[in-house]
Structures are given as structure tokens and as C-alpha cells.
Design a protein around this motif. Structure first.
Motif, PDB file in Angstrom:
ATOM      1  N   GLU A  70       3.787  -9.024 -11.603  1.00 58.78           N
ATOM      2  CA  GLU A  70       4.708  -8.463 -10.608  1.00 58.78           C
ATOM      3  C   GLU A  70       4.370  -6.990 -10.412  1.00 58.78           C
ATOM      4  OE1 GLU A  70       7.777  -6.714  -8.580  1.00 58.78           O
ATOM      5  OE2 GLU A  70       7.629  -6.292 -10.726  1.00 58.78           O
ATOM      6  N   THR A  71       4.278  -6.564  -9.147  1.00 53.50           N
ATOM      7  CA  THR A  71       3.695  -5.258  -8.829  1.00 53.50           C
ATOM      8  C   THR A  71       4.465  -4.092  -9.436  1.00 53.50           C
ATOM      9  OG1 THR A  71       2.790  -6.151  -6.780  1.00 53.50           O
ATOM     10  CG2 THR A  71       2.935  -3.749  -6.960  1.00 53.50           C
ATOM     11  N   ASP A  72       5.783  -4.056  -9.282  1.00 53.44           N
ATOM     12  CA  ASP A  72       6.554  -2.934  -9.824  1.00 53.44           C
ATOM     13  C   ASP A  72       6.441  -2.879 -11.350  1.00 53.44           C
ATOM     14  OD1 ASP A  72       7.332  -2.123  -7.313  1.00 53.44           O
ATOM     15  OD2 ASP A  72       9.265  -3.167  -7.372  1.00 53.44           O
ATOM     16  N   ALA A  73       6.466  -4.048 -11.977  1.00 54.84           N
ATOM     17  CA  ALA A  73       6.336  -4.085 -13.439  1.00 54.84           C
ATOM     18  C   ALA A  73       4.955  -3.612 -13.873  1.00 54.84           C
ATOM     19  CB  ALA A  73       6.617  -5.490 -13.948  1.00 54.84           C
ATOM     20  N   ALA A  74       3.920  -4.014 -13.112  1.00 54.73           N
ATOM     21  CA  ALA A  74       2.558  -3.571 -13.429  1.00 54.73           C
ATOM     22  C   ALA A  74       2.451  -2.052 -13.332  1.00 54.73           C
ATOM     23  CB  ALA A  74       1.561  -4.241 -12.487  1.00 54.73           C
ATOM     24  N   LEU A  91       0.814  -1.211   0.000  1.00 53.40           N
ATOM     25  CA  LEU A  91       0.000   0.000   0.000  1.00 53.40           C
ATOM     26  C   LEU A  91       0.850   1.264   0.000  1.00 53.40           C
ATOM     27  CD1 LEU A  91      -2.745   1.317   0.031  1.00 53.40           C
ATOM     28  CD2 LEU A  91      -2.803   1.050   2.525  1.00 53.40           C
ATOM     29  N   GLU A  92       1.849   1.329   0.843  1.00 54.43           N
ATOM     30  CA  GLU A  92       2.676   2.532   0.922  1.00 54.43           C
ATOM     31  C   GLU A  92       3.395   2.803  -0.393  1.00 54.43           C
ATOM     32  OE1 GLU A  92       6.382   4.347   3.614  1.00 54.43           O
ATOM     33  OE2 GLU A  92       5.285   2.563   4.296  1.00 54.43           O
ATOM     34  N   ALA A  93       3.937   1.739  -1.006  1.00 60.64           N
ATOM     35  CA  ALA A  93       4.650   1.911  -2.276  1.00 60.64           C
ATOM     36  C   ALA A  93       3.699   2.316  -3.397  1.00 60.64           C
ATOM     37  CB  ALA A  93       5.374   0.620  -2.636  1.00 60.64           C
ATOM     38  N   LEU A  94       2.492   1.758  -3.377  1.00 60.49           N
ATOM     39  CA  LEU A  94       1.511   2.131  -4.399  1.00 60.49           C
ATOM     40  C   LEU A  94       1.154   3.607  -4.297  1.00 60.49           C
ATOM     41  CD1 LEU A  94      -0.971  -0.904  -4.302  1.00 60.49           C
ATOM     42  CD2 LEU A  94       0.801  -0.433  -6.003  1.00 60.49           C
ATOM     43  N   ASN A  95       0.886   4.058  -3.086  1.00 61.66           N
ATOM     44  CA  ASN A  95       0.556   5.472  -2.885  1.00 61.66           C
ATOM     45  C   ASN A  95       1.697   6.375  -3.335  1.00 61.66           C
ATOM     46  OD1 ASN A  95      -2.071   6.307  -1.687  1.00 61.66           O
ATOM     47  ND2 ASN A  95      -1.598   4.670  -0.252  1.00 61.66           N
ATOM     48  N   ALA A 143       4.046   5.750  -5.558  1.00 57.28           N
ATOM     49  CA  ALA A 143       4.174   5.744  -7.013  1.00 57.28           C
ATOM     50  C   ALA A 143       3.099   6.608  -7.667  1.00 57.28           C
ATOM     51  CB  ALA A 143       4.094   4.310  -7.526  1.00 57.28           C
ATOM     52  N   LEU A 144       1.874   6.507  -7.189  1.00 54.58           N
ATOM     53  CA  LEU A 144       0.782   7.276  -7.791  1.00 54.58           C
ATOM     54  C   LEU A 144       0.918   8.764  -7.491  1.00 54.58           C
ATOM     55  CD1 LEU A 144      -2.269   4.912  -7.157  1.00 54.58           C
ATOM     56  CD2 LEU A 144      -0.916   5.182  -9.238  1.00 54.58           C
ATOM     57  N   ARG A 145       1.396   9.089  -6.298  1.00 54.09           N
ATOM     58  CA  ARG A 145       1.562  10.511  -5.957  1.00 54.09           C
ATOM     59  C   ARG A 145       2.690  11.155  -6.758  1.00 54.09           C
ATOM     60  NH1 ARG A 145      -1.671  11.882  -1.765  1.00 54.09           N
ATOM     61  NH2 ARG A 145      -2.530  10.134  -0.571  1.00 54.09           N
ATOM     62  N   GLY A 146       3.548  10.339  -7.340  1.00 53.39           N
ATOM     63  CA  GLY A 146       4.559  10.885  -8.226  1.00 53.39           C
ATOM     64  C   GLY A 146       4.001  11.313  -9.569  1.00 53.39           C
ATOM     65  N   ARG A 147       2.782  10.854  -9.900  1.00 53.24           N
ATOM     66  CA  ARG A 147       2.168  11.191 -11.189  1.00 53.24           C
ATOM     67  C   ARG A 147       0.885  12.016 -11.056  1.00 53.24           C
ATOM     68  NH1 ARG A 147       4.083   8.157 -15.562  1.00 53.24           N
ATOM     69  NH2 ARG A 147       6.226   7.570 -15.070  1.00 53.24           N
ATOM     70  N   PHE A 148       0.265  11.968  -9.876  1.00 49.01           N
ATOM     71  CA  PHE A 148      -0.996  12.681  -9.680  1.00 49.01           C
ATOM     72  C   PHE A 148      -0.871  13.661  -8.516  1.00 49.01           C
ATOM     73  CE2 PHE A 148      -2.059   8.753 -11.810  1.00 49.01           C
ATOM     74  CZ  PHE A 148      -2.986   9.138 -12.762  1.00 49.01           C
ATOM     75  N   ASP A 149      -1.604  14.775  -8.610  1.00 43.67           N
ATOM     76  CA  ASP A 149      -1.552  15.796  -7.560  1.00 43.67           C
ATOM     77  C   ASP A 149      -2.247  15.340  -6.285  1.00 43.67           C
ATOM     78  OD1 ASP A 149      -0.310  17.898  -9.220  1.00 43.67           O
ATOM     79  OD2 ASP A 149      -2.182  17.755 -10.347  1.00 43.67           O
ATOM     80  N   ASP A 150      -3.248  14.485  -6.441  1.00 43.85           N
ATOM     81  CA  ASP A 150      -4.006  14.019  -5.277  1.00 43.85           C
ATOM     82  C   ASP A 150      -4.427  12.573  -5.505  1.00 43.85           C
ATOM     83  OD1 ASP A 150      -5.486  14.441  -2.743  1.00 43.85           O
ATOM     84  OD2 ASP A 150      -7.249  14.151  -4.014  1.00 43.85           O
ATOM     85  N   VAL A 151      -4.304  11.740  -4.469  1.00 46.92           N
ATOM     86  CA  VAL A 151      -4.692  10.334  -4.554  1.00 46.92           C
ATOM     87  C   VAL A 151      -5.604  10.012  -3.380  1.00 46.92           C
ATOM     88  CG1 VAL A 151      -3.930   7.924  -4.607  1.00 46.92           C
ATOM     89  CG2 VAL A 151      -2.533   9.701  -5.699  1.00 46.92           C
ATOM     90  N   ALA A 152      -6.823   9.582  -3.682  1.00 43.12           N
ATOM     91  CA  ALA A 152      -7.780   9.173  -2.649  1.00 43.12           C
ATOM     92  C   ALA A 152      -7.764   7.651  -2.558  1.00 43.12           C
ATOM     93  CB  ALA A 152      -9.181   9.664  -3.002  1.00 43.12           C
ATOM     94  N   THR A 153      -7.402   7.126  -1.380  1.00 40.95           N
ATOM     95  CA  THR A 153      -7.209   5.687  -1.207  1.00 40.95           C
ATOM     96  C   THR A 153      -8.338   5.074  -0.389  1.00 40.95           C
ATOM     97  OG1 THR A 153      -4.807   5.933  -1.314  1.00 40.95           O
ATOM     98  CG2 THR A 153      -5.649   3.912  -0.309  1.00 40.95           C
ATOM     99  N   THR A 154      -8.837   3.935  -0.869  1.00 40.94           N
ATOM    100  CA  THR A 154      -9.844   3.161  -0.146  1.00 40.94           C
ATOM    101  C   THR A 154      -9.349   1.730   0.012  1.00 40.94           C
ATOM    102  OG1 THR A 154     -11.680   4.467  -1.049  1.00 40.94           O
ATOM    103  CG2 THR A 154     -12.216   2.294  -0.144  1.00 40.94           C
ATOM    104  N   VAL A 155      -9.322   1.241   1.236  1.00 42.42           N
ATOM    105  CA  VAL A 155      -9.036  -0.165   1.509  1.00 42.42           C
ATOM    106  C   VAL A 155     -10.374  -0.826   1.812  1.00 42.42           C
ATOM    107  CG1 VAL A 155      -7.837  -1.826   2.985  1.00 42.42           C
ATOM    108  CG2 VAL A 155      -6.734   0.353   2.384  1.00 42.42           C
ATOM    109  N   THR A 156     -10.753  -1.789   0.992  1.00 39.50           N
ATOM    110  CA  THR A 156     -12.083  -2.386   1.136  1.00 39.50           C
ATOM    111  C   THR A 156     -12.150  -3.307   2.348  1.00 39.50           C
ATOM    112  OG1 THR A 156     -11.580  -4.271  -0.305  1.00 39.50           O
ATOM    113  CG2 THR A 156     -12.439  -2.273  -1.346  1.00 39.50           C
TER     114      THR A 156
END
Length: 307
Positions: free
Chosen positions: A108-112, A21-25, A27-40
Motif C-alpha cells: 500500500e503506497t502510503d504505508a510504503a 505522482l503528485e502525492a509522492l512528490n 511526500a518526498l519534498r517534505g523530507r528533501f530540499d530538492d526532488v528530481a522526477t522522471t516518468v519513464t
């Protein structure tokens, strides 16, 4: 300002999502100004989160989970009338990840993430059954019973072997069902006993089995596979051909393409649609051509190439 949503299902596959989760956030924050995260936390959470992402004006929605989580998210975007507004990226954390494979997304997550963040988009079709959209496959008869037998707990413990275990259990209990199938174009109508049926937007089911070897995710058609009544032992022999897509030449299998298919059933059965299981006596299938936007790699089951 570019906004993205991230939906993570912590129960998908072998429950490895939370550790990323931390790595995903990041990575996305490096491309987007704002990221809204939901853990189901349960059924419907991903659908509600997708509706919220659309209402909040997200440009992209990233779904970290399996085909079932993607199914919920796409139905959320459909309910919000935002399929054309939000591009979807699949981070494959599920057991099967069949539609991610169709889009050329590595497991693989990083490749995806590397593929998804290149931002190449592909317009793809969606299937619709009884008002619910799906990206991959909807199957009934024995296919639906296997889905009931393959519980999330079994997937966590056994991974892809869960489908073999669940299949063996369902095979002992399922009786074929009489069905009347009507399809367009052509207004063809046939009544027969079915062991299983699958209506497919893409080619794979159950973690890589080639149920619809001719399916293309952007051709404006659904591929239909009808497997007639037979003994359990005969079906086991036929099922071995499915992994390679060799079953379509079998005389007990009807395989065709259509834009609309109605299936009336003599009794209520379970139908699995991208992991969502419901009990029905009638299925009304339609194709929604080119309505969805997905980030994609070299998509092997598409006619077009990502832009």
C-alpha cells in the motif's frame, strides 16, 4: 542541501503509478530540499535517470515501479559507480514486487512511504550476470520462456494471473536444454539436462513463489536452484511445490549456495533477470557482497536489521 531522485514507471503493474505522482512528490519534498522526477517512457529510461541522479549528487533515489524498473535503476547506479553513494527506496507499483517484499516494504503506497521516509538503511548484496547487476532473481529455461510470454499488456489485464497464463503457454513450447554448471567455492562441475534454473539473491519469484527458501539478501552468497529435465506433466506437479518452497527436497532439484556460478548452455535460451530478458548461451554469475544501500522495514529475508 539534501537531494532525491524519483523514477516512476507509469506502465508498472496495473498502471496505477501516475495517479500517485503528485502525492509522492509532496511526500518526498517534505523530507528533501530538492526532488528530481522522471516518468519513464520506454526501456532504458530508468537506467539513464539513475545515472543522472548520481551525477547530480542525489543522496537518495526512489523507484516507483516493479522489479524491472528497480533492475534498470540499480544498473544505472552501478554504471555511474554510485551504489555506495545513493540509498534506494522502492515504492512497489509492480505486478510481483518480490524484492520490495524482501525488504519489508508494504504494497500500500502510503504505508510504503511511511516505512521509506523513516530512513532506515540496510546494506544488501547484488547478483551480477554477464556484467549486469540484479537484486532479486535470474532464471532461465522455462522461467525465461514464461517471462517472454508474460507481456506488459498481459500483466495490466490479468495482474498476478498473468504468470499462470504465461506459464501454461510456455510449458507447451519449451524443450529442456543441456547445460554444464561450474560453481565456486569447490570448483564443482556438472553436466545435465535442465528444465529450468534460478540464481537468487532473494527468495521470491513471479509474485511470491518461494523459489529460494534459504536465500538471505546480505549473506554474501547466491542461492542456486537447478531443475532437471522431466515431462511437462511432472513439471506441473513439481511447480505446485514451489509456492511453499517444498521443491528443494525433491530428488530432481539441486539446491545449493555459491559465490560464483558459470552455466554453459547447449543452445541459446532466454534468461530473465529481474524482468530484463536476454538470450544467451553462457551465464557468468557473481555475488557483489554488501554493495547496495536500500531503505527497509523489518526485512524478513535479511540477516542484519536496518540502521
Amino acid at each position: 542541501m539534501r537531494r532525491a531522485g524519483l523514477i516512476l514507471n507509469p506502465s508498472s503493474g496495473r498502471e496505477r503509478g501516475p495517479e500517485h505522482l503528485e502525492a509522492l512528490n509532496a511526500a518526498l519534498r517534505g523530507r528533501f530540499d530538492d526532488v528530481a522526477t522522471t516518468v519513464t517512457n520506454g526501456d532504458g529510461d530508468a537506467e539513464r535517470a539513475a545515472v543522472a541522479a548520481a551525477e547530480e549528487g542525489c543522496d537518495a533515489l526512489f523507484v516507483a515501479g516493479g522489479d524491472g524498473t528497480v533492475n534498470e535503476a540499480m544498473n544505472g547506479l552501478s554504471a555511474a559507480r554510485a551504489l555506495a553513494d545513493v540509498a534506494v527506496g522502492i515504492i512497489p507499483f509492480g505486478t510481483g514486487n518480490d524484492f520490495a517484499a524482501a525488504l519489508g516494504i508494504p504494497t500500500e503506497t502510503d504505508a510504503a512511504l511511511g516505512v521509506l521516509l523513516e530512513g532506515r538503511e540496510l546494506r544488501v548484496d547484488l547478483g551480477q550476470v554477464n556484467g549486469r547487476v540484479f537484486v532479486n532473481t535470474s532464471g532461465g529455461g522455462l522461467i525465461g520462456e514464461v517471462s517472454v510470454a508474460v507481456t506488459p499488456q498481459l500483466k495490466t489485464i490479468a495482474g498476478r494471473l498473468a504468470y499462470l497464463i504465461g506459464g501454461a503457454q510456455a510449458l507447451l513450447e519449451f524443450d529442456p536444454v543441456m547445460a554444464t554448471v561450474t560453481l565456486q567455492p569447490g570448483n564443482l562441475r556438472v553436466t545435465q539436462g535442465l528444465y529450468a534454473f534460478a540464481v537468487c539473491n532473494s527468495r521470491l519469484i513471479g509474485g511470491g513463489r518461494l523459489i529460494a527458501p534459504n536465500a538471505v539478501i546480505d549473506d554474501g552468497l547466491l542461492d542456486v536452484c537447478l531443475i532437471e529435465s522431466m515431462s511437462a506433466l511432472e513439471f506441473v506437479a513439481l511447480a505446485r511445490k514451489v509456492a511453499e518452497g517444498q521443491h528443494v527436497a525433491d530428488p530432481r532439484v539441486s539446491y545449493f549456495q555459491a559465490s560464483a556460478i558459470d552455466i554453459e548452455l547447449a543452445r541459446e535460451i532466454n534468461v530473465n533477470t529481474d524482468g530484463e530478458v536476454f538470450s544467451v548461451t553462457r551465464c557468468e554469475y557473481r555475488v557483489l557482497a554488501g554493495v547496495a544501500r536500500f531503505f527497509a522495514g523489518e526485512a524478513p529475508f535479511a540477516a542484519s536489521t536496518p540502521d
